[in-house]
Design a protein around this motif. Structure first.
Motif, PDB file in Angstrom:
ATOM      1  N   GLN A 175     -42.692 -55.868 -60.273  1.00 50.59           N
ATOM      2  CA  GLN A 175     -42.458 -54.737 -61.166  1.00 50.59           C
ATOM      3  C   GLN A 175     -43.580 -53.717 -60.972  1.00 50.59           C
ATOM      4  O   GLN A 175     -44.712 -54.070 -60.656  1.00 50.59           O
ATOM      5  CB  GLN A 175     -42.382 -55.197 -62.614  1.00 50.59           C
ATOM      6  CG  GLN A 175     -43.582 -55.998 -63.094  1.00 50.59           C
ATOM      7  CD  GLN A 175     -43.420 -56.543 -64.495  1.00 50.59           C
ATOM      8  OE1 GLN A 175     -42.937 -55.855 -65.389  1.00 50.59           O
ATOM      9  NE2 GLN A 175     -43.853 -57.788 -64.702  1.00 50.59           N
ATOM     10  N   ILE A 176     -43.252 -52.454 -61.147  1.00 53.08           N
ATOM     11  CA  ILE A 176     -44.222 -51.362 -61.027  1.00 53.08           C
ATOM     12  C   ILE A 176     -44.593 -50.911 -62.429  1.00 53.08           C
ATOM     13  O   ILE A 176     -43.714 -50.746 -63.288  1.00 53.08           O
ATOM     14  CB  ILE A 176     -43.641 -50.171 -60.248  1.00 53.08           C
ATOM     15  CG1 ILE A 176     -43.063 -50.622 -58.906  1.00 53.08           C
ATOM     16  CG2 ILE A 176     -44.714 -49.100 -60.025  1.00 53.08           C
ATOM     17  CD1 ILE A 176     -42.196 -49.562 -58.244  1.00 53.08           C
ATOM     18  N   ASP A 234     -39.128 -48.170 -56.108  1.00 51.34           N
ATOM     19  CA  ASP A 234     -38.080 -47.407 -56.770  1.00 51.34           C
ATOM     20  C   ASP A 234     -38.478 -47.170 -58.215  1.00 51.34           C
ATOM     21  O   ASP A 234     -38.717 -48.121 -58.976  1.00 51.34           O
ATOM     22  CB  ASP A 234     -36.739 -48.150 -56.713  1.00 51.34           C
ATOM     23  CG  ASP A 234     -35.598 -47.302 -57.244  1.00 51.34           C
ATOM     24  OD1 ASP A 234     -35.498 -46.126 -56.833  1.00 51.34           O
ATOM     25  OD2 ASP A 234     -34.817 -47.797 -58.083  1.00 51.34           O
ATOM     26  N   LEU A 235     -38.585 -45.910 -58.599  1.00 52.30           N
ATOM     27  CA  LEU A 235     -39.059 -45.529 -59.924  1.00 52.30           C
ATOM     28  C   LEU A 235     -37.888 -45.260 -60.856  1.00 52.30           C
ATOM     29  O   LEU A 235     -36.815 -44.811 -60.433  1.00 52.30           O
ATOM     30  CB  LEU A 235     -39.945 -44.282 -59.820  1.00 52.30           C
ATOM     31  CG  LEU A 235     -41.095 -44.363 -58.809  1.00 52.30           C
ATOM     32  CD1 LEU A 235     -41.889 -43.057 -58.798  1.00 52.30           C
ATOM     33  CD2 LEU A 235     -42.012 -45.541 -59.111  1.00 52.30           C
ATOM     34  N   ASP A 236     -38.115 -45.496 -62.135  1.00 47.23           N
ATOM     35  CA  ASP A 236     -37.092 -45.364 -63.163  1.00 47.23           C
ATOM     36  C   ASP A 236     -37.173 -43.968 -63.787  1.00 47.23           C
ATOM     37  O   ASP A 236     -38.110 -43.655 -64.521  1.00 47.23           O
ATOM     38  CB  ASP A 236     -37.316 -46.447 -64.228  1.00 47.23           C
ATOM     39  CG  ASP A 236     -36.204 -46.512 -65.261  1.00 47.23           C
ATOM     40  OD1 ASP A 236     -35.658 -45.456 -65.633  1.00 47.23           O
ATOM     41  OD2 ASP A 236     -35.897 -47.632 -65.721  1.00 47.23           O
ATOM     42  N   ARG A 237     -36.163 -43.139 -63.513  1.00 45.78           N
ATOM     43  CA  ARG A 237     -36.181 -41.758 -63.998  1.00 45.78           C
ATOM     44  C   ARG A 237     -36.188 -41.703 -65.523  1.00 45.78           C
ATOM     45  O   ARG A 237     -36.869 -40.862 -66.118  1.00 45.78           O
ATOM     46  CB  ARG A 237     -34.976 -40.993 -63.458  1.00 45.78           C
ATOM     47  CG  ARG A 237     -34.905 -39.537 -63.944  1.00 45.78           C
ATOM     48  CD  ARG A 237     -33.655 -38.845 -63.426  1.00 45.78           C
ATOM     49  NE  ARG A 237     -33.732 -38.610 -61.997  1.00 45.78           N
ATOM     50  CZ  ARG A 237     -34.242 -37.510 -61.450  1.00 45.78           C
ATOM     51  NH1 ARG A 237     -34.729 -36.552 -62.233  1.00 45.78           N
ATOM     52  NH2 ARG A 237     -34.266 -37.358 -60.144  1.00 45.78           N
ATOM     53  N   ALA A 238     -35.436 -42.577 -66.176  1.00 44.93           N
ATOM     54  CA  ALA A 238     -35.343 -42.512 -67.637  1.00 44.93           C
ATOM     55  C   ALA A 238     -36.698 -42.740 -68.288  1.00 44.93           C
ATOM     56  O   ALA A 238     -37.074 -42.032 -69.235  1.00 44.93           O
ATOM     57  CB  ALA A 238     -34.329 -43.541 -68.133  1.00 44.93           C
ATOM     58  N   VAL A 239     -37.447 -43.718 -67.778  1.00 49.07           N
ATOM     59  CA  VAL A 239     -38.766 -43.997 -68.349  1.00 49.07           C
ATOM     60  C   VAL A 239     -39.703 -42.819 -68.104  1.00 49.07           C
ATOM     61  O   VAL A 239     -40.416 -42.372 -69.021  1.00 49.07           O
ATOM     62  CB  VAL A 239     -39.359 -45.286 -67.741  1.00 49.07           C
ATOM     63  CG1 VAL A 239     -40.798 -45.480 -68.215  1.00 49.07           C
ATOM     64  CG2 VAL A 239     -38.510 -46.485 -68.111  1.00 49.07           C
ATOM     65  N   LEU A 240     -39.707 -42.309 -66.881  1.00 49.96           N
ATOM     66  CA  LEU A 240     -40.604 -41.202 -66.552  1.00 49.96           C
ATOM     67  C   LEU A 240     -40.219 -39.928 -67.311  1.00 49.96           C
ATOM     68  O   LEU A 240     -41.087 -39.127 -67.674  1.00 49.96           O
ATOM     69  CB  LEU A 240     -40.604 -40.960 -65.047  1.00 49.96           C
ATOM     70  CG  LEU A 240     -41.183 -42.119 -64.216  1.00 49.96           C
ATOM     71  CD1 LEU A 240     -41.005 -41.861 -62.728  1.00 49.96           C
ATOM     72  CD2 LEU A 240     -42.660 -42.340 -64.547  1.00 49.96           C
ATOM     73  N   SER A 241     -38.936 -39.747 -67.563  1.00 55.45           N
ATOM     74  CA  SER A 241     -38.496 -38.584 -68.346  1.00 55.45           C
ATOM     75  C   SER A 241     -39.000 -38.672 -69.780  1.00 55.45           C
ATOM     76  O   SER A 241     -39.349 -37.655 -70.390  1.00 55.45           O
ATOM     77  CB  SER A 241     -36.971 -38.475 -68.322  1.00 55.45           C
ATOM     78  OG  SER A 241     -36.506 -38.197 -67.013  1.00 55.45           O
ATOM     79  N   ARG A 242     -39.051 -39.889 -70.324  1.00 53.76           N
ATOM     80  CA  ARG A 242     -39.601 -40.054 -71.681  1.00 53.76           C
ATOM     81  C   ARG A 242     -41.095 -39.725 -71.691  1.00 53.76           C
ATOM     82  O   ARG A 242     -41.595 -39.112 -72.653  1.00 53.76           O
ATOM     83  CB  ARG A 242     -39.344 -41.471 -72.186  1.00 53.76           C
ATOM     84  CG  ARG A 242     -37.896 -41.737 -72.549  1.00 53.76           C
ATOM     85  CD  ARG A 242     -37.742 -42.995 -73.392  1.00 53.76           C
ATOM     86  NE  ARG A 242     -38.059 -44.198 -72.643  1.00 53.76           N
ATOM     87  CZ  ARG A 242     -37.167 -44.875 -71.911  1.00 53.76           C
ATOM     88  NH1 ARG A 242     -35.922 -44.439 -71.816  1.00 53.76           N
ATOM     89  NH2 ARG A 242     -37.534 -45.982 -71.280  1.00 53.76           N
ATOM     90  N   ARG A 290     -43.727 -50.363 -67.773  1.00 53.96           N
ATOM     91  CA  ARG A 290     -42.979 -50.599 -66.534  1.00 53.96           C
ATOM     92  C   ARG A 290     -42.238 -49.326 -66.147  1.00 53.96           C
ATOM     93  O   ARG A 290     -41.537 -48.720 -66.973  1.00 53.96           O
ATOM     94  CB  ARG A 290     -41.994 -51.751 -66.717  1.00 53.96           C
ATOM     95  CG  ARG A 290     -41.145 -52.002 -65.476  1.00 53.96           C
ATOM     96  CD  ARG A 290     -40.334 -53.261 -65.582  1.00 53.96           C
ATOM     97  NE  ARG A 290     -39.466 -53.387 -64.414  1.00 53.96           N
ATOM     98  CZ  ARG A 290     -39.011 -54.527 -63.938  1.00 53.96           C
ATOM     99  NH1 ARG A 290     -39.331 -55.665 -64.540  1.00 53.96           N
ATOM    100  NH2 ARG A 290     -38.226 -54.548 -62.887  1.00 53.96           N
ATOM    101  N   ILE A 291     -42.364 -48.912 -64.880  1.00 58.44           N
ATOM    102  CA  ILE A 291     -41.696 -47.685 -64.429  1.00 58.44           C
ATOM    103  C   ILE A 291     -40.817 -47.913 -63.207  1.00 58.44           C
ATOM    104  O   ILE A 291     -40.301 -46.952 -62.630  1.00 58.44           O
ATOM    105  CB  ILE A 291     -42.723 -46.570 -64.112  1.00 58.44           C
ATOM    106  CG1 ILE A 291     -43.636 -46.983 -62.949  1.00 58.44           C
ATOM    107  CG2 ILE A 291     -43.513 -46.178 -65.340  1.00 58.44           C
ATOM    108  CD1 ILE A 291     -44.402 -45.812 -62.342  1.00 58.44           C
ATOM    109  N   GLY A 292     -40.616 -49.171 -62.791  1.00 56.51           N
ATOM    110  CA  GLY A 292     -39.763 -49.393 -61.641  1.00 56.51           C
ATOM    111  C   GLY A 292     -39.947 -50.758 -61.031  1.00 56.51           C
ATOM    112  O   GLY A 292     -40.535 -51.659 -61.635  1.00 56.51           O
ATOM    113  N   SER A 293     -39.435 -50.910 -59.796  1.00 54.68           N
ATOM    114  CA  SER A 293     -39.494 -52.192 -59.119  1.00 54.68           C
ATOM    115  C   SER A 293     -39.729 -51.998 -57.625  1.00 54.68           C
ATOM    116  O   SER A 293     -39.492 -50.921 -57.067  1.00 54.68           O
ATOM    117  CB  SER A 293     -38.201 -52.984 -59.351  1.00 54.68           C
ATOM    118  OG  SER A 293     -37.079 -52.235 -58.919  1.00 54.68           O
TER     119      SER A 293
END
Length: 338
Positions: A168-169, A249-257, A302-305
């Protein structure tokens, strides 16, 4: 009349600087001899160096009328170097400082720099780190170079090359605030007109707040890879992915928050706040990877994997896609970009 460095001898200027430098528990012999002596509790020494150059990394006078005080530049010099040691899972032990100063530099500005450097060491959580000395020189612009040493205290270092597929990132610390602060300083909105939200971004650009406790916590929690986010999340994640031979691979939803905290300055200067989160540097947060089932230490999100990288695939993606919409096409800070 303002006293300038040209009106003092080197010894007289040093006599004004030395009393303002922090002496931590690591220093066995401080400024005054040809070299300092620092305790080395581990058989290994972690070392890093960073430079700030006038009109490249800071301006004495910004377009919006703000100034970079010596205190600000000293604080940032400490923060960016302490963060590099933190990113290895180590603890800082000593700092040495090299100053290049035009003769017209006010002595008070140099005194403030020493005070800001020392204040940051204590306030950010590295009181054991000593300012052990340095060097003075004259030049046409202000250049502040700081080298820092650290100790692993028996731990293994956490490298950027250790990320593995399935990890996990996670990140810890501020993201995008320094880029927002830079944009505000480069704008024509006077600092006296800043709302509290704008002032916070400007403050975090001038005086970053790296999470110095987080590096050791991450190392103890089993972080597989870690690095300081100094040049932007996308650029630094690419460096980690390349070093580790994997994809991130980063999670857009988390980073957008995360980006929602930057809506006010972003609207003012006409930038998508997510761009600052992804490409803005100098917040000096931590980018880390952990085994999939490891509980994250306090302060990390956590922002991705991490995934296995195919030969033709892009090293860093967002929700599986390439990111579009960078500022001027840049993935992050580049010292040699025009």
């Amino acid at each position: 009349m303002t006293l300038t460095v040209a009106q003092l001898s080197e010894s007289e200027l040093l006599a004004r600087i030395f009393p303002r430098l922090h002496a931590g528990s690591s220093m066995l012999l401080g400024p005054g001899d040809d070299a300092a002596i620092i305790a080395a509790p581990d058989s290994r020494t972690v070392i890093s160096i960073d430079t700030q150059v006038q009109d490249k990394d800071f301006r004495l006078l910004w377009p919006n009328g703000s100034t970079s005080t010596g205190y600000d530049v000293g604080w940032k010099a400490a923060a960016q170097n302490l963060s590099d040691i933190n990113a290895m899972g180590a603890s800082a032990t000593a700092i040495v400082l090299s100053l290049t100063l035009p003769g017209t530099t006010p002595v008070s500005w140099v005194e403030q720099l020493a005070e800001g450097l020392s204040a940051a060491i204590v306030a950010l959580g590295a009181p054991q780190c000593s300012v052990a000395g340095g060097d003075l020189s004259g030049g046409s612009e202000i250049v502040v170079t700081v080298a820092v040493t650290g100790t692993l205290e028996g731990r293994d270092p956490v490298l950027r090359s250790g990320a593995r597929a399935g990890d996990q990132i996670a990140v810890c610390g501020n993201m995008g605030f320094s880029a927002a602060g830079w944009a505000l300083h480069e704008s024509h909105v006077p600092a006296q007109d800043f709302t509290p939200g704008l002032a916070r971004a400007a403050q975090l650009f001038a005086r970053p707040e790296p999470p110095l406790a987080a590096g050791v916590l991450a190392a103890r929690a089993g972080a597989t890879a870690m690095m300081d986010i100094s040049d932007g999340l996308l650029r630094d994640a690419t460096r980690m992915a390349t070093a580790s031979g994997v994809g991130l691979d980063l999670d857009r939803a988390v980073l957008s928050r995360v980006a929602e905290e930057l809506i006010e300055p972003a609207q003012l200067v006409g930038v998508d706040p997510l761009v600052w989160v992804l490409t803005g540097g100098e917040d000096h947060g931590l980018l880390s990877t952990f085994p999939a089932n490891t509980p994250l230490p306090g302060g990390f999100i956590r922002i991705g994997s991490v995934w296995s990288l195919g030969a033709a695939e892009v090293a860093v993606t967002i929700d599986g896609q390439n990111f579009e919409g960078t500022v001027d096409g840049a993935l992050g800070w580049d010292h040699f970009a025009v």
